[in-house]
Design a protein around this motif. Structure first.
Motif, PDB file in Angstrom:
ATOM      1  N   ALA A 163      25.695  28.190  79.177  1.00 51.24           N
ATOM      2  CA  ALA A 163      24.375  27.102  79.789  1.00 51.24           C
ATOM      3  C   ALA A 163      23.790  26.629  78.402  1.00 51.24           C
ATOM      4  O   ALA A 163      23.003  25.492  78.824  1.00 51.24           O
ATOM      5  N   LEU A 164      24.118  26.977  77.249  1.00 57.08           N
ATOM      6  CA  LEU A 164      23.822  25.442  76.311  1.00 57.08           C
ATOM      7  C   LEU A 164      24.880  24.975  75.147  1.00 57.08           C
ATOM      8  O   LEU A 164      24.972  23.962  74.905  1.00 57.08           O
ATOM      9  N   GLY A 165      26.307  24.658  76.679  1.00 62.84           N
ATOM     10  CA  GLY A 165      26.650  23.867  76.013  1.00 62.84           C
ATOM     11  C   GLY A 165      27.707  24.228  74.937  1.00 62.84           C
ATOM     12  O   GLY A 165      29.341  23.351  74.336  1.00 62.84           O
ATOM     13  N   PHE A 166      28.470  25.584  74.393  1.00 57.05           N
ATOM     14  CA  PHE A 166      28.439  25.911  74.146  1.00 57.05           C
ATOM     15  C   PHE A 166      29.973  26.397  74.170  1.00 57.05           C
ATOM     16  O   PHE A 166      30.212  26.888  75.562  1.00 57.05           O
ATOM     17  N   PRO A 167      31.407  26.316  73.857  1.00 55.53           N
ATOM     18  CA  PRO A 167      32.488  26.796  74.830  1.00 55.53           C
ATOM     19  C   PRO A 167      32.949  28.235  74.551  1.00 55.53           C
ATOM     20  O   PRO A 167      32.118  28.152  73.969  1.00 55.53           O
ATOM     21  N   ARG A 168      33.356  28.949  75.838  1.00 51.86           N
ATOM     22  CA  ARG A 168      33.790  30.387  75.936  1.00 51.86           C
ATOM     23  C   ARG A 168      34.862  30.634  75.755  1.00 51.86           C
ATOM     24  O   ARG A 168      35.026  31.499  75.205  1.00 51.86           O
ATOM     25  N   ASN A 169      36.342  29.377  76.002  1.00 56.36           N
ATOM     26  CA  ASN A 169      36.992  30.017  75.955  1.00 56.36           C
ATOM     27  C   ASN A 169      37.538  28.252  75.242  1.00 56.36           C
ATOM     28  O   ASN A 169      37.233  27.892  75.918  1.00 56.36           O
ATOM     29  N   ARG A 207      42.970  31.892  69.843  1.00 55.32           N
ATOM     30  CA  ARG A 207      42.434  31.541  71.682  1.00 55.32           C
ATOM     31  C   ARG A 207      41.705  32.267  71.359  1.00 55.32           C
ATOM     32  O   ARG A 207      41.594  33.897  71.581  1.00 55.32           O
ATOM     33  N   VAL A 208      40.618  32.319  72.136  1.00 50.60           N
ATOM     34  CA  VAL A 208      39.251  32.785  71.952  1.00 50.60           C
ATOM     35  C   VAL A 208      38.991  33.012  73.875  1.00 50.60           C
ATOM     36  O   VAL A 208      39.425  31.450  74.329  1.00 50.60           O
ATOM     37  N   ARG A 209      38.426  33.986  74.201  1.00 52.93           N
ATOM     38  CA  ARG A 209      38.401  33.996  75.283  1.00 52.93           C
ATOM     39  C   ARG A 209      37.319  34.934  75.553  1.00 52.93           C
ATOM     40  O   ARG A 209      36.853  35.592  74.812  1.00 52.93           O
ATOM     41  N   ASP A 210      36.108  34.118  76.308  1.00 54.62           N
ATOM     42  CA  ASP A 210      34.798  34.567  76.465  1.00 54.62           C
ATOM     43  C   ASP A 210      34.203  35.019  75.016  1.00 54.62           C
ATOM     44  O   ASP A 210      33.858  36.565  74.795  1.00 54.62           O
TER      45      ASP A 210
END
Length: 234
Positions: A27-33, A58-61
């Motif tokens: 919701a803030l525009g930051f990537p989660r993956n 590699r990042v997930r959530d």
């Protein structure tokens, strides 16, 4: 992924009508993956210098789920000041593969996502530096540009903390209580960059009005295939 597939890393093919964000931001525009990237090199200029190490996670959530790290033979002497800074010496890389062999393996790792066939955004600190090297070498090896969407933790820090004069990775990790020293090795710097992004993400959620947060997409000066996602506070 074959070398020809590099052209669509992080972007749709030319047959698609519009750019589709591969991983929806929160919701803030930051990537989660996303993938956090860092390179070590023999100098500042891709046309005269070479990559000596690639590190990425590699990042997930918001959590690291995989990593990539390889030293690279630059096929030229590593300057003494670079060895003093990174600890990477000529002897360490003498028997290793050059970038022509390492880069396709890295591209394949980038594309290895269980979510879908489009790779995640790239996050880096002063990420334009790393992407210029990747783009130059991808064009040289595969004859195509390196394409991606990216987020720069240096740019985000400058927007969130304009009163601070310095925004190097070494400054942020101390300011945020992440570590006391930057190691100047690709994998460890990529991990620290990921921690900085998540710290600033949490800070933004706690201290900023969501209505004042926005992002703009800006093509890189050196390649329109690279799209910078830049934070704006209104």
């Amino acid at each position: 992924m074959t070398n020809s597939g590099i052209t669509v890393f992080g972007r749709p093919s030319q047959t698609q009508a519009a750019y589709e964000v591969p991983s929806e931001p929160d919701a803030l525009g930051f990537p989660r993956n996303y993938v956090t990237l860092d390179l070590e090199t023999t100098g500042f200029y891709p046309n005269r210098c070479a990559i000596t190490e690639i590190g990425a996670v590699r990042v997930r959530d918001g959590h690291i789920v995989d990593q990539f790290q390889e030293l690279v033979n630059p096929l030229r002497p590593i300057p003494r000041q670079i060895t003093a800074l990174t600890g990477i010496s000529d002897a360490m890389v003498a028997d290793l593969d050059p970038i022509d062999d390492v880069l396709p393996r890295f591209i394949s790792w980038l594309a290895d996502t269980q979510a879908d066939s489009i790779a995640e955004p790239i996050v880096g600190h002063n990420v334009s530096f790393d992407l210029r090297f990747l783009d130059y070498n991808t064009r040289h090896i595969a004859g195509v540009p390196f394409a991606c969407m990216d987020y720069d933790t240096m740019q985000i820090s400058r927007v969130l903390f304009p009163a601070h004069k310095h925004h190097r990775l070494a400054d942020l990790i101390v300011r945020f209580g992440i570590a006391e020293n930057e190691e100047h090795r690709a994998l460890s710097d990529a991990i620290q960059t990921q921690e900085c992004l998540e710290w600033m993400h949490q800070y933004t959620a706690e201290h900023c009005d969501a209505a004042a947060i926005d992002w703009r997409s800006v093509p890189a000066k050196t390649s329109t295939e690279i799209i910078h996602q830049q934070l704006i506070l209104r």
